[in-house]
Design a protein around this motif. Structure first.
Motif, PDB file in Angstrom:
ATOM      1  N   GLU A   1      67.609  32.878  74.108  1.00 30.60           N
ATOM      2  CA  GLU A   1      68.550  31.950  73.370  1.00 30.60           C
ATOM      3  C   GLU A   1      68.891  33.045  72.059  1.00 30.60           C
ATOM      4  O   GLU A   1      68.382  34.293  71.893  1.00 30.60           O
TER       5      GLU A   1
ATOM      6  N   ASN B   1      64.925  31.698  67.128  1.00 27.72           N
ATOM      7  CA  ASN B   1      66.181  31.028  67.702  1.00 27.72           C
ATOM      8  C   ASN B   1      67.402  31.784  67.522  1.00 27.72           C
ATOM      9  O   ASN B   1      67.748  32.986  67.748  1.00 27.72           O
TER      10      ASN B   1
ATOM     11  N   ASN C   1      67.945  25.741  64.397  1.00 31.70           N
ATOM     12  CA  ASN C   1      68.258  26.191  65.613  1.00 31.70           C
ATOM     13  C   ASN C   1      69.334  27.253  65.661  1.00 31.70           C
ATOM     14  O   ASN C   1      69.171  28.217  66.376  1.00 31.70           O
ATOM     15  N   ASP C   2      70.354  27.047  65.059  1.00 29.74           N
ATOM     16  CA  ASP C   2      71.367  27.929  64.940  1.00 29.74           C
ATOM     17  C   ASP C   2      71.983  28.049  63.805  1.00 29.74           C
ATOM     18  O   ASP C   2      71.967  27.305  62.868  1.00 29.74           O
TER      19      ASP C   2
ATOM     20  N   ASN D   1      73.029  21.479  67.434  1.00 30.61           N
ATOM     21  CA  ASN D   1      72.558  22.513  67.923  1.00 30.61           C
ATOM     22  C   ASN D   1      73.361  24.012  67.560  1.00 30.61           C
ATOM     23  O   ASN D   1      73.338  24.229  66.441  1.00 30.61           O
TER      24      ASN D   1
ATOM     25  N   ASP E   1      75.221  24.158  74.138  1.00 35.38           N
ATOM     26  CA  ASP E   1      74.338  24.766  73.259  1.00 35.38           C
ATOM     27  C   ASP E   1      74.842  25.492  72.154  1.00 35.38           C
ATOM     28  O   ASP E   1      75.222  25.019  71.052  1.00 35.38           O
TER      29      ASP E   1
ATOM     30  N   ASN F   1      73.376  30.310  74.972  1.00 28.67           N
ATOM     31  CA  ASN F   1      74.210  30.807  73.960  1.00 28.67           C
ATOM     32  C   ASN F   1      74.911  32.028  74.384  1.00 28.67           C
ATOM     33  O   ASN F   1      74.674  32.622  75.371  1.00 28.67           O
TER      34      ASN F   1
HETATM   35 MG    MG Z   1      70.793  26.302  70.418  1.00 30.55          MG
END
Ligand code: MG
Length: 297
Positions: free
Chosen positions: A21, A63, A107-108, A166, A219, A258
């Motif tokens: 990721e 992540n 997460n991002d 996400n 994602d 990703n």
């Molecule tokens: Mg993600």
């Protein structure tokens, strides 16, 4: 057609992750850095040598990551439940709580041109039985998209109407924010990418939604200089127009999490896909790509 946007074969560059990721092209080292979340390590691929090495281990389940305006790396940590900065290997906290309660598991993340840091906060790093963090409570009771101002420390919940926000990316002029929601039908919502108009201070309103009806979640996603959205979608990458017309599909042998643009001219697309890192040559670059002072190294 996808041939309008890619010019070469898909290459597999490394295999050996459990769940790859968070890829990012790091200009200072001319490498691609990404997370192997269950193995709790960060890997780095050097296209000059073709080698991959462990950049760091015991990283508390990092992540997604992005570049800050100074070229340092801003990354999400499930285990530390925070967004943090990695400046030349020195890691420091940026933000870990909202109203006195801990974040879930960021997460991002993206950095806007005004230096504000926008990140998503789904629960994947605190769920029971997780291999991607430490089991814990959702302390503030939601899964928000946040905007953080490093200069003031102000944290604002800018999007509160998604279930598991996400991946996220801005349109080239930053008037639109695209956010993937990976909660899906088992949480009572479609897999989707939602579109928000953005105004000053982060005020955001949803203006559209793309529903992914074939069970392939988006994602991570990026936007190119033409405003096109490049998103992971199961074992593929899909390219959409700003109005969500499907322009092309790149099949990939593994489920893609990703992606990022990188390489010397920014036109190489790197994909993190389950156990592997892949690359394909494109005809475009990331709308958010930044240039750095000549003395930056
Ligand atoms: Mg993600």
């Amino acid at each position: 057609m996808v041939d309008d946007f890619t010019t070469g074969p898909l290459e597999c560059l490394f295999t050996g992750s459990i769940w790859a990721e968070g890829p990012l092209w790091v200009p200072s080292s001319r490498t691609v850095r990404w997370s192997d979340i269950p193995n709790d390590r960060i890997l780095e691929f050097d296209p000059a040598s073709g080698n991959t090495r462990e950049y760091a281990v015991g990283v508390e389940f990092t992540n997604g990551r992005t570049l800050d305006a100074d070229g340092s790396v801003v990354q999400c940590s499930h285990g530390r439940r925070r967004v943090e900065r990695d400046a030349g290997g020195t890691v420091t906290a940026l933000v870990d709580s909202y109203g006195g309660r801990r974040l879930n598991s960021p997460n991002d993340v993206v950095v806007a041109r005004d230096s504000s840091i926008w990140f998503t906060d789904p629960p994947y790093g605190i769920l029971s039985g997780t291999r991607e963090g430490h089991e814990g409570e959702q302390e503030y009771g939601g899964c928000n998209v946040f905007r953080f101002e490093p200069a003031t420390g102000k944290l604002t919940a800018v999007i509160t109407d998604l279930v598991h926000p996400n991946g996220l990316a801005f349109s080239p002029d930053e008037s639109v924010l695209y956010v993937a929601d990976t909660a899906g039908p088992r949480n009572g919502v479609p897999l989707r990418i939602a579109t928000y108009s953005v105004r000053g201070g982060g005020r955001s309103a949803r203006t559209g939604t793309l529903e992914l009806e074939d069970g392939h979640p988006a994602d991570g996603l990026r936007v190119d200089t033409g405003g096109r959205i490049w998103t992971s979608a199961g074992p593929s990458v899909r390219i959409y127009s700003p109005s969500f017309e499907l322009l092309g599909t790149i099949p990939v042998p593994e489920t893609v999490s990703n992606l990022c643009f990188g390489g010397p001219d920014g036109q190489d697309l790197y994909l993190t896909a389950t156990t592997s890192l892949y690359r394909i040559r494109t005809t475009t670059t990331d709308a958010a790509a930044r240039t750095f002072p000549p003395n930056h190294n």
